[in-house]
Design a protein around this motif. Structure first.
Motif, PDB file in Angstrom:
ATOM      1  N   ILE A  11       0.921  -1.097  -0.138  1.00 13.41           N
ATOM      2  CA  ILE A  11      -0.168  -0.069  -0.051  1.00 13.41           C
ATOM      3  C   ILE A  11       0.821   1.318   0.156  1.00 13.41           C
ATOM      4  N   SER A  55       2.489   1.659  -3.439  1.00 12.78           N
ATOM      5  CA  SER A  55       1.299   1.983  -4.390  1.00 12.78           C
ATOM      6  C   SER A  55       0.853   3.636  -4.207  1.00 12.78           C
ATOM      7  N   GLN A 101       3.661   5.866  -5.318  1.00 12.19           N
ATOM      8  CA  GLN A 101       3.847   6.039  -6.848  1.00 12.19           C
ATOM      9  C   GLN A 101       2.487   6.693  -7.420  1.00 12.19           C
ATOM     10  N   SER A 102       1.312   6.664  -6.655  1.00 13.89           N
ATOM     11  CA  SER A 102       0.072   7.383  -7.125  1.00 13.89           C
ATOM     12  C   SER A 102       0.180   8.689  -7.356  1.00 13.89           C
ATOM     13  N   LYS A 129     -12.921  16.400  -5.873  1.00 12.94           N
ATOM     14  CA  LYS A 129     -12.240  15.233  -6.206  1.00 12.94           C
ATOM     15  C   LYS A 129     -10.865  15.102  -5.927  1.00 12.94           C
ATOM     16  N   ASP A 130      -9.923  16.043  -6.454  1.00 13.63           N
ATOM     17  CA  ASP A 130      -8.493  15.849  -6.236  1.00 13.63           C
ATOM     18  C   ASP A 130      -7.963  15.947  -4.725  1.00 13.63           C
ATOM     19  N   TRP A 131      -8.758  16.849  -4.041  1.00 20.31           N
ATOM     20  CA  TRP A 131      -8.400  17.042  -2.712  1.00 20.31           C
ATOM     21  C   TRP A 131      -8.741  15.808  -1.791  1.00 20.31           C
ATOM     22  N   GLU A 182      -8.616  12.538  -2.933  1.00 20.25           N
ATOM     23  CA  GLU A 182      -7.740  11.994  -3.575  1.00 20.25           C
ATOM     24  C   GLU A 182      -6.427  12.018  -2.795  1.00 20.25           C
ATOM     25  N   ARG A 208      -7.122  10.950   0.828  1.00 20.12           N
ATOM     26  CA  ARG A 208      -7.239   9.627   0.832  1.00 20.12           C
ATOM     27  C   ARG A 208      -5.817   8.891   0.854  1.00 20.12           C
ATOM     28  N   ARG A 209      -4.846   9.463  -0.060  1.00 18.97           N
ATOM     29  CA  ARG A 209      -3.316   8.798  -0.109  1.00 18.97           C
ATOM     30  C   ARG A 209      -2.991   9.015   1.294  1.00 18.97           C
ATOM     31  N   GLU A 245      -4.252   6.376   3.604  1.00  9.11           N
ATOM     32  CA  GLU A 245      -3.904   5.152   3.320  1.00  9.11           C
ATOM     33  C   GLU A 245      -2.521   4.979   3.853  1.00  9.11           C
TER      34      GLU A 245
END
Lengths: 573, 86
Positions: free
Chosen positions: A439, A442, A445-446, A538-540, A542, A545-546, A549
């Motif tokens: 996790i 990834s 990298q995301s 949306k981007d925020w 994202e 979330r990163r 995670e």
């Protein structure tokens, strides 16, 4: 004829034409004027000295005188015929004179009517005929002061309507108003009136003889006054007016009486209708009371039924509750009793042990105490040794994790790989840690993982953009967006709409959660907003979330390291 | 290639596109109107205004359509959205 001849000679042709055209009128006028002239002549004959009479030639030859003719042949038959004719002529003349005089003298009228043969028939006939009207003053003959004296078939000077009105009036007028009924003196009165009228006529004729009204406009003939006719007409008119006034008075009286009757009827009808209205009102009030009573009764019955039903339900529930409560209390009681029993047994055992110990002189007790103390000491020593080993490993894992977090926050990619490797080495190789490392890889990298400050700054920008879309609807177009941009510049206190206030509230709540690092609630708050807000965030979300995670992966690694240390301890045991 | 636009700036980007589109199309319309006015309509004024109006109207319609559409947003984000991205 005399008048016609003289007038025709002086009249021009145009007037002659009118004369011929209106010949009947002329004749009428001639007749009238002839009558007037006859009256005039009679009057003049009384005043004017009689002209010396010329010896009048005897019209009929005297009886006994024989008239020698040219031929000289006078027969007895002729003489007889002549004498008969002469007598007849005399008789007719005398009869005519008598008739004439009877109209002149009312007293002689009665005598003549009584004694002259057919006098009573001839005189009224002449009176009612045109001869009487023309020659003997018919209009003045038949007009009387009393209405009763009006005769049928009156002279043309008086209308039939007046006569009929007089008859009707005679019936309508009460006896008090009536004058004395005509008696046998009626004829005398009539003759008196006739005499009076004759005198008046004479007087008027005198004036008429003097006055001249001028020429007739149609015929051009001179029209002399007809005072007698005018007078009688006037009197007739006056009588008619009097009759009309009396009729109108009577009709007025009748109208007054009718009005009184009508008002009485109106009052009676009014009282009747008021009574009917009252009775109807009472009837309907009674009906309404009955209906209301019935309805009340029905409602009471329904209420009672509902009350009973609810009471039954309540009783059943109460019973159930009581049963349940009693069961609970019974179990509680039982448990307490068992606990008390166990406690009592233990106490009993302790007491027994104490007694036994006392009896054995406490040696066994000491020995067992020693043994227990030794076991405890052994365990303590063992755990201390294990924790030291475990904590050492856990601390190394934690340090590696901190390094990794630091590299991530400062975006130090070069040392990040090395620190990740160190972490892998330090941590236990199990499935969960492997997943966590995947996790982390990834996530890195995301995209970039933002720090808390960076997230807050981005959130401020995002909240501004979200607020601009407060005023948008689902299908807002160019103008809708323009309006939204303009309105978003105004202070929020101007807008009382709950939607706009809720958006503002959500954004403030999200900001406070962000400050408290509760990213999950921030994301949940943002996802409750409208479509445009979600699209913008949306981007925020994202990046959030990163971060989440990554945080979760680190926590997993930490907890797995701790779990591994605990397992190691159990394994040693 | 143009820089990818972040989601916060989507609306601003769309507005920029709208305004530039409006400018370009109104200019095109004006140009066409001027040319047609000069060639066909004896230098009348109405083709110029008509062309300008057409351009502005087209730009307005395009802008309207652009602003009404946006990418569909799922109600809840999928758990492994980030794993597929590079």
């Amino acid at each position: 004829m005399f008048l016609r001849k003289t007038s025709l000679n002086n009249i021009p042709n145009s007037q002659l034409k009118t004369v011929r055209k209106h010949l009947p009128l002329v004749e009428q006028n001639i007749k009238r004027s002839f009558w007037v002239h006859s009256v005039q002549n009679t009057l003049e004959s009384s005043n004017v000295k009689p002209e010396p009479k010329t010896p009048a030639s005897p019209i009929p030859p005297k009886i006994g005188q024989e008239q020698t003719r040219s031929d000289g042949n006078v027969t007895s038959s002729k003489k007889l015929r002549n004498s008969f004719l002469f007598l007849a002529f005399l008789g007719l003349t005398g009869y005519a004179g008598g008739v004439w005089y009877s109209f002149e003298n009312p007293k002689f009228y009665d005598v003549f009517a009584k004694y002259a043969p057919f006098g009573d028939k001839v005189l009224p006939a002449i009176e009612h005929s045109w001869i009487g009207y023309k020659f003997f003053g018919g209009n003045k003959i038949l007009i009387h002061d009393r209405p009763k004296m009006m005769q049928p078939n009156a002279s043309p000077g008086v209308s039939r309507e007046v006569v009929e009105n007089a008859k009707r009036k005679e019936k309508a007028i009460p006896s008090e108003l009536k004058q004395d009924k005509p008696t046998n003196e009626e004829s005398n009165v009539k003759h008196e009136t006739n005499a009076n009228s004759a005198d008046e006529v004479k007087e008027n004729a005198k004036y008429a003889a003097v006055s001249d009204l001028g020429l007739d406009q149609e015929t051009g003939l001179s029209v002399t006054a007809a005072p007698a006719i005018a007078h009688t007409l006037q009197r007739a008119h006056e009588e008619e007016l009097k009759d009309q006034t009396r009729r109108f008075e009577s009709s007025l009286n009748e109208a007054h009486q009718l009005r009184v009757q009508l008002s009485q009827l109106q009052e009676e009808q009014k009282e009747l209708y008021e009574k009917r209205l009252k009775s109807k009102m009472e009837e309907w009030n009674l009906k309404m009371d009955d209906v209301l009573a019935v309805r009340d009764q029905e409602w009471r019955e329904l209420f009672e039924q509902e009350k009973q039903r609810l009471q039954i339900i309540h009783d059943s529930r109460l019973h159930e509750e009581l049963v349940r409560a009693t069961a609970v209390y019974e179990t509680k009681l039982k448990n307490e009793l068992t606990e008390q029993a166990i406690e009592m047994e233990r106490m009993h055992l302790q007491a027994v042990k104490a007694q036994v110990e006392q009896e054995r002189g406490s040696r066994l007790g000491k020995l067992s105490e020693l043994r227990n103390a030794f076991d405890e000491l052994q365990n303590l020593a063992r755990s201390v040794m294990f924790d030291n080993g475990r904590m050492t490993k856990f601390i190394s894992v934690q340090k590696a994790l901190e390094k990794v977090e630091k590299d991530i926050n400062f975006r130090n990619n070069q040392s990040l790989e090395k620190d990740l490797q160190d972490l892998k080495d330090a941590s236990q190789e199990d499935q969960l840690s492997g997943l966590a490392f995947n996790i982390i890889d990834s996530t890195l990298q995301s995209g970039p993982v933002l720090s808390k400050k960076e997230l807050q700054m981005k959130f401020d920008v995002l909240s501004r953009e979200i607020y601009k879309t407060c005023f948008l609807t689902v299908d807002s177009g160019f103008l809708g967006h323009l309006k939204s941009i303009v309105l978003s510049q105004l202070p929020i206190s101007l807008f009382k709409s709950p939607e706009i206030q809720s958006v503002r509230g959500v954004l403030n709540e999200a900001r406070s959660s962000l400050i408290a690092e509760d990213y999950d609630s921030v994301v949940k708050s943002l996802l409750t907003l409208s479509q445009w807000s979600r699209a913008l965030s949306k981007d925020w979300i994202e990046s959030c979330r990163r971060k989440m995670e990554l945080q979760q992966a680190i926590n997993i690694i930490k907890s797995s390291a701790l779990y591994a240390s605990y397992r190691q301890e159990e394994g040693n045991e | 290639m143009s820089k990818p636009v972040s989601s916060e700036q989507t609306l601003n980007y769309k507005w920029d596109v709208c305004l530039s589109n409006m400018f370009v199309q109104s200019t095109l319309g004006l140009g066409i109107g001027i040319i047609s006015s000069a060639i066909m309509f004896r230098r009348a004024a109405w083709p110029v205004w008509g062309g300008l109006g057409f351009g502005l109207g087209k730009a307005y319609a395009d802008c309207n359509a652009k602003l009404k559409t946006f990418p569909p947003i799922p109600r809840e984000l999928s758990p492994n959205d980030t794993q597929g991205k590079n």
